[in-house]
Design a protein around this motif. Structure first.
Motif, PDB file in Angstrom:
ATOM      1  N   TYR A  65      42.332  43.669  37.124  1.00 21.56           N
ATOM      2  CA  TYR A  65      43.619  43.268  37.700  1.00 21.56           C
ATOM      3  C   TYR A  65      44.790  43.890  36.943  1.00 21.56           C
ATOM      4  O   TYR A  65      45.791  44.297  37.548  1.00 21.56           O
ATOM      5  CB  TYR A  65      43.718  41.736  37.668  1.00 21.56           C
ATOM      6  CG  TYR A  65      45.055  41.183  38.090  1.00 21.56           C
ATOM      7  CD1 TYR A  65      45.488  41.329  39.397  1.00 21.56           C
ATOM      8  CD2 TYR A  65      45.878  40.525  37.188  1.00 21.56           C
ATOM      9  CE1 TYR A  65      46.716  40.830  39.787  1.00 21.56           C
ATOM     10  CE2 TYR A  65      47.106  40.030  37.563  1.00 21.56           C
ATOM     11  CZ  TYR A  65      47.520  40.183  38.871  1.00 21.56           C
ATOM     12  OH  TYR A  65      48.728  39.691  39.245  1.00 21.56           O
ATOM     13  N   LEU A  66      44.656  44.002  35.610  1.00 21.37           N
ATOM     14  CA  LEU A  66      45.800  44.430  34.802  1.00 21.37           C
ATOM     15  C   LEU A  66      46.318  45.834  35.139  1.00 21.37           C
ATOM     16  O   LEU A  66      47.539  46.009  35.241  1.00 21.37           O
ATOM     17  CB  LEU A  66      45.452  44.319  33.312  1.00 21.37           C
ATOM     18  CG  LEU A  66      45.339  42.868  32.817  1.00 21.37           C
ATOM     19  CD1 LEU A  66      44.978  42.829  31.347  1.00 21.37           C
ATOM     20  CD2 LEU A  66      46.630  42.101  33.060  1.00 21.37           C
ATOM     21  N   VAL A  82      45.009  37.861  42.576  1.00 23.43           N
ATOM     22  CA  VAL A  82      44.919  36.821  41.542  1.00 23.43           C
ATOM     23  C   VAL A  82      43.820  35.835  41.894  1.00 23.43           C
ATOM     24  O   VAL A  82      43.108  35.338  41.018  1.00 23.43           O
ATOM     25  CB  VAL A  82      46.275  36.104  41.374  1.00 23.43           C
ATOM     26  CG1 VAL A  82      46.173  35.005  40.350  1.00 23.43           C
ATOM     27  CG2 VAL A  82      47.344  37.088  40.955  1.00 23.43           C
ATOM     28  N   ARG A 141      37.442  38.978  33.906  1.00 22.38           N
ATOM     29  CA  ARG A 141      37.804  39.314  35.292  1.00 22.38           C
ATOM     30  C   ARG A 141      39.257  39.795  35.385  1.00 22.38           C
ATOM     31  O   ARG A 141      39.681  40.328  36.388  1.00 22.38           O
ATOM     32  CB  ARG A 141      37.605  38.110  36.207  1.00 22.38           C
ATOM     33  CG  ARG A 141      36.209  38.095  36.794  1.00 22.38           C
ATOM     34  CD  ARG A 141      36.123  37.112  37.931  1.00 22.38           C
ATOM     35  NE  ARG A 141      35.040  36.178  37.659  1.00 22.38           N
ATOM     36  CZ  ARG A 141      35.235  34.940  37.249  1.00 22.38           C
ATOM     37  NH1 ARG A 141      36.450  34.481  37.097  1.00 22.38           N
ATOM     38  NH2 ARG A 141      34.226  34.155  37.011  1.00 22.38           N
ATOM     39  N   LEU A 142      40.027  39.606  34.310  1.00 23.66           N
ATOM     40  CA  LEU A 142      41.404  40.096  34.303  1.00 23.66           C
ATOM     41  C   LEU A 142      41.451  41.620  34.202  1.00 23.66           C
ATOM     42  O   LEU A 142      42.420  42.239  34.629  1.00 23.66           O
ATOM     43  CB  LEU A 142      42.161  39.511  33.098  1.00 23.66           C
ATOM     44  CG  LEU A 142      42.917  38.208  33.297  1.00 23.66           C
ATOM     45  CD1 LEU A 142      43.491  37.752  31.975  1.00 23.66           C
ATOM     46  CD2 LEU A 142      44.050  38.396  34.298  1.00 23.66           C
ATOM     47  N   SER A 155      52.860  36.800  37.082  1.00 27.28           N
ATOM     48  CA  SER A 155      52.818  38.172  37.601  1.00 27.28           C
ATOM     49  C   SER A 155      54.058  38.447  38.439  1.00 27.28           C
ATOM     50  O   SER A 155      54.651  39.527  38.362  1.00 27.28           O
ATOM     51  CB  SER A 155      51.569  38.396  38.444  1.00 27.28           C
ATOM     52  OG  SER A 155      50.421  38.145  37.687  1.00 27.28           O
ATOM     53  N   ILE A 173      48.999  32.392  36.476  1.00 31.10           N
ATOM     54  CA  ILE A 173      48.888  33.855  36.393  1.00 31.10           C
ATOM     55  C   ILE A 173      49.664  34.499  37.541  1.00 31.10           C
ATOM     56  O   ILE A 173      50.390  35.483  37.351  1.00 31.10           O
ATOM     57  CB  ILE A 173      47.406  34.285  36.425  1.00 31.10           C
ATOM     58  CG1 ILE A 173      46.703  33.832  35.152  1.00 31.10           C
ATOM     59  CG2 ILE A 173      47.281  35.795  36.581  1.00 31.10           C
ATOM     60  CD1 ILE A 173      45.229  34.111  35.150  1.00 31.10           C
ATOM     61  N   VAL A 209      40.727  37.119  40.618  1.00 30.52           N
ATOM     62  CA  VAL A 209      40.593  36.971  39.166  1.00 30.52           C
ATOM     63  C   VAL A 209      39.938  35.637  38.828  1.00 30.52           C
ATOM     64  O   VAL A 209      39.128  35.536  37.908  1.00 30.52           O
ATOM     65  CB  VAL A 209      41.977  37.079  38.494  1.00 30.52           C
ATOM     66  CG1 VAL A 209      41.903  36.660  37.028  1.00 30.52           C
ATOM     67  CG2 VAL A 209      42.496  38.495  38.599  1.00 30.52           C
ATOM     68  N   GLU A 210      40.265  34.608  39.628  1.00 29.56           N
ATOM     69  CA  GLU A 210      39.675  33.289  39.376  1.00 29.56           C
ATOM     70  C   GLU A 210      38.174  33.292  39.594  1.00 29.56           C
ATOM     71  O   GLU A 210      37.443  32.537  38.966  1.00 29.56           O
ATOM     72  CB  GLU A 210      40.274  32.259  40.326  1.00 29.56           C
ATOM     73  CG  GLU A 210      41.660  31.833  39.964  1.00 29.56           C
ATOM     74  CD  GLU A 210      42.139  30.801  40.937  1.00 29.56           C
ATOM     75  OE1 GLU A 210      42.536  29.724  40.500  1.00 29.56           O
ATOM     76  OE2 GLU A 210      42.100  31.054  42.158  1.00 29.56           O
ATOM     77  N   SER A 263      38.609  35.744  31.141  1.00 29.12           N
ATOM     78  CA  SER A 263      39.201  36.899  30.463  1.00 29.12           C
ATOM     79  C   SER A 263      38.646  38.231  30.965  1.00 29.12           C
ATOM     80  O   SER A 263      39.392  39.183  31.142  1.00 29.12           O
ATOM     81  CB  SER A 263      38.996  36.760  28.963  1.00 29.12           C
ATOM     82  OG  SER A 263      37.692  36.333  28.704  1.00 29.12           O
TER      83      SER A 263
END
Lengths: 180, 105, 189, 87
Positions: A87-88, A175, A83-84, A136, A132, A178-179, A81
C-alpha cells in the motif's frame, strides 16, 4: 464521555473486543523488542553497562504501558504491518501527485481553489483501518479529514478535483485490502 | 560516483526547499484556516521527505541515516494526526470554511 | 570542532536571521492579549532559541531548551491558564516606570559583557581552569561518553542530586495544590 | 550545499512566523506553529551537516515529538477547557 475524549486524537470508538487476552503477552514482548532495537539504534554504544541500562529502561516503559492499558490491537498493531508494504508505494505516488497539484494552485495568480466540505464513506471494518484511511487522506495534500464517524469521514478538499478523486473510492478500497 | 551523489543531493535538497517555501507561501496566501491546512501538508510530506532523503544520501549507510529515517517516520506518524486534531477542533468550535460561491449552503 | 568555527567573533548570517525572528516573536508576544496564543508563541520562541543554541555549538543547552522550554513549560503554563482564564486583563498602571527599569537593567548587562572573554576564546578562564582535565580524563574516569553528562552526573554528582531533590519537592507541592483543588470541585457537584 | 538549504528553510520559517503572528484565529496560529516546528526539525538536521557534526540529530528527534505533544495539549485545552482527567 470516554468516546468523546478519545475522539480528539483518533476520532474512533474503542471496539468492544479489546478485552484482555493471551495476545497481550506476545504484544508486550514484541513492544520490548522494538524498544530495545530503537535504543540500540539511537545509542550506538555496546558496552555491557549501557546494554544493561537499556534492558532496565525498556522493561520500565513496557511496565508503564501495561499499567496504562495501551497494549492492545490498536496501540500495537503487529497484525497488519506486512500488508501495509504494497500500500505504501501507491500512497507515496498519490502524495507526490497531490503535492504538485497543491503547489500549482498556491502559485497560480488568482489562487485556483474551490474548497468543499463533504462526507465520504469509509468501509473499513476495524477502527485501525479507519484511522489509516483518515490519515492517508490527511497525508495527501489537498484533502484533510476533519471529522470521523463510524462508516464515514468528513473531508475538506482544496478543490472539486481532489474531492472527486477521493470519491472514486480507490483509496478506500485499498485501505480495506490492508486490513485483510 | 561522488559527483553523481552530490548532484542528486543538490536536486533533493533544492526540491525539498522548494516545497517548504511553497508551503510557507501558501500559508500566507490562502484565504482562511481550512484552506491553509493544505499547503501545511506540503511541508509535512514532500518538503520533509526530499530534504531528509538528501541528507541520507550524504550520510551513507550509517547510524546518522538510521536516525534521519526515524525522524521521517515520526513526522509521518504525528503530522497527519496533529493536522486532523486542529481541523477537527476548528470545525467543532464553529469555524465555517471559506467557499468560492456565496450562494453555497 | 575545528578552530575556525570555535573562534568566530561575529554572528553568522543564520544567527542574524534567527535573532530577527526572535525579535518579531517578542514584539508579537508583548502585544497579544490572548494567553493561549501567548503560550504558543512562547513555545515558538523556545524553538527558535534552540536552533540558535545549535548554531552556537551548545547542543546540550539546546536539548534542555527543547525539553524544558518548549515541552514542560508549555504544558505547565497551559495548566495554569486552564485555572485562571484565557484573556489578559487590561493594564491600569503606567507602563513607563517598568520600561525604564528594564532598559536600565539591559544597558547595565550589555555594559558588563564588555568585560567578558571573546566568544569561543581558548584562553578564557573557563577553558583554562578544570575544563582540560574533564576533556582529557573524563571518559576514562567516569566511563560516560557524553562530556556534559560526565560533569553533571559524576564530577558534580552531589550538586545535581541536590538540584533534583529541590525540583522533585516543588513538583510534588504543585501536584498537591492542583489536585486538592480538583477534588474540592468534584465534591461540589 | 547545506547552507543554501538552511537559508531556504529560514525563509520558510519566516513565512510561518508571519502567519503565527497575524492569526487571525487561534487555529491559524496553532497550524503555523506546527508547520514552523516541522521546519525547525529539518533545520536542526541540516545544521548538523553544515557544522559536520550530525550527532545533533537526537535534538531533531526530541523536537519532532515535543512539537506534536505541545500541539495536542493546546488543542485539548481549547476544546475541553482542561488538561488532566477533567474537572
Amino acid at each position: 464521555m470516554l468516546i468523546e475524549r478519545r475522539s480528539l486524537l483518533f476520532a474512533v470508538h474503542r471496539s468492544e473486543n479489546a478485552k484482555r487476552t493471551g495476545g497481550d503477552l506476545v504484544r508486550a514482548i514484541s513492544l520490548y523488542a522494538a524498544l530495545y532495537g530503537v535504543w540500540l539504534l539511537l545509542s550506538g554504544f555496546f558496552s555491557p553497562f549501557f546494554l544493561g541500562i537499556a534492558a532496565v529502561c525498556c522493561a520500565l516503559v513496557v511496565y508503564i504501558a501495561l499499567r496504562m492499558d495501551v497494549i492492545d490491537q490498536e496501540g500495537h498493531p503487529v497484525q497488519i504491518s506486512w500488508r501495509l508494504i504494497p500500500y505504501l508505494p501507491w500512497l507515496a505516488w498519490q502524495i507526490v501527485r497531490a503535492n504538485l497539484d497543491v503547489t500549482r494552485r498556491v502559485f497560480s495568480r488568482d489562487l485556483d481553489i474551490d474548497p468543499v466540505l463533504r462526507w465520504v464513506p469509509a468501509s473499513q471494518r476495524t477502527d485501525l483501518g479507519t484511522v489509516i484511511y483518515a490519515n492517508s487522506i490527511t497525508l495527501t495534500p489537498g484533502t484533510v479529514s476533519t471529522d470521523v464517524e463510524p462508516g464515514r469521514i468528513r473531508v475538506h478538499a482544496l478543490s472539486g478535483d481532489a474531492m472527486a478523486e477521493l470519491e472514486t473510492g480507490e483509496m478506500n478500497a485499498r485501505v480495506r485490502d490492508v486490513e485483510g | 560516483m561522488s559527483a553523481l551523489i552530490d548532484g542528486l543531493t543538490w536536486l533533493l535538497l533544492l526540491g525539498g526547499g522548494f516545497f517548504v517555501v511553497a508551503g510557507g507561501a501558501g500559508l500566507l496566501r490562502m484565504p482562511d484556516f481550512f484552506t491553509r491546512l493544505h499547503p501545511a501538508g506540503l511541508v509535512d510530506t514532500l518538503g520533509a521527505v526530499l530534504i531528509i532523503l538528501g541528507l541520507v544520501l550524504q550520510a551513507g549507510f550509517t547510524q546518522v541515516s538510521a536516525k534521519l529515517v526515524l525522524v521521517l517516520v515520526l513526522l509521518f506518524l504525528t503530522g497527519p494526526t496533529a493536522t486532523h486534531a486542529v481541523s477537527n477542533a476548528a470545525l467543532v468550535s464553529g469555524l465555517m470554511p471559506w467557499t468560492k460561491r456565496k450562494d453555497n449552503d | 570542532m575545528d578552530q575556525a568555527k570555535g573562534q568566530r567573533l561575529i554572528l553568522t548570517a543564520p544567527d542574524i536571521v534567527l535573532l530577527t525572528l526572535l525579535l518579531v516573536t517578542t514584539i508579537a508576544l508583548a502585544r497579544l492579549r490572548n494567553l493561549v496564543a501567548v503560550i504558543m508563541l512562547l513555545g515558538l520562541y523556545s524553538l527558535l532559541m534552540a536552533v540558535l543554541w545549535v548554531s552556537f555549538d551548545a547542543v546540550d543547552v539546546a536539548f534542555t531548551e527543547a525539553a524544558v522550554g518548549a515541552g514542560v513549560t508549555t504544558i505547565l503554563m497551559l495548566a495554569a491558564v486552564a485555572l485562571i482564564g484565557r484573556e489578559e486583563k487590561p493594564h491600569r498602571h503606567n507602563p513607563l516606570g517598568p520600561l525604564l527599569i528594564v532598559v536600565a537593567t539591559g544597558a547595565a548587562l550589555i555594559y558588563a559583557t564588555a568585560e567578558m572573554p571573546r566568544f569561543g576564546d581558548p584562553d578564557a578562564p573557563a577553558q583554562q581552569h578544570v575544563a582540560p582535565r574533564y576533556i582529557e580524563d573524563g571518559p576514562r574516569e567516569t566511563g560516560v561518553p557524553n562530556m556534559v553528562t560526565a560533569v553533571l552526573a559524576s564530577y558534580r554528582g552531589y550538586d545535581t542530586l541536590g538540584e533534583i531533590t529541590v525540583i522533585f519537592t516543588a513538583g510534588i507541592a504543585v501536584m498537591l495544590l492542583i489536585g486538592a483543588r480538583r477534588r474540592k470541585r468534584e465534591g461540589d457537584q | 550545499m547545506f547552507d543554501v538549504t538552511a537559508a531556504i528553510l529560514l525563509v520558510g520559517m519566516a513565512f510561518a512566523l508571519v502567519r503565527a503572528v497575524l492569526g487571525p484565529t487561534i487555529y491559524d496560529r496553532i497550524l503555523a506553529i506546527n508547520v514552523h516546528g516541522t521546519k525547525t526539525v529539518l533545520l536542526i538536521a541540516v545544521l548538523g551537516f553544515v557544522t559536520e557534526r550530525p550527532d545533533f540529530l537526537d535534538l531533531s528527534l526530541v523536537y519532532a515529538l515535543i512539537n506534536f505533544i505541545g500541539t495536542i495539549a493546546v488543542l485539548k485545552l481549547i476544546k475541553y477547557g482542561y488538561l488532566g482527567d477533567g474537572p
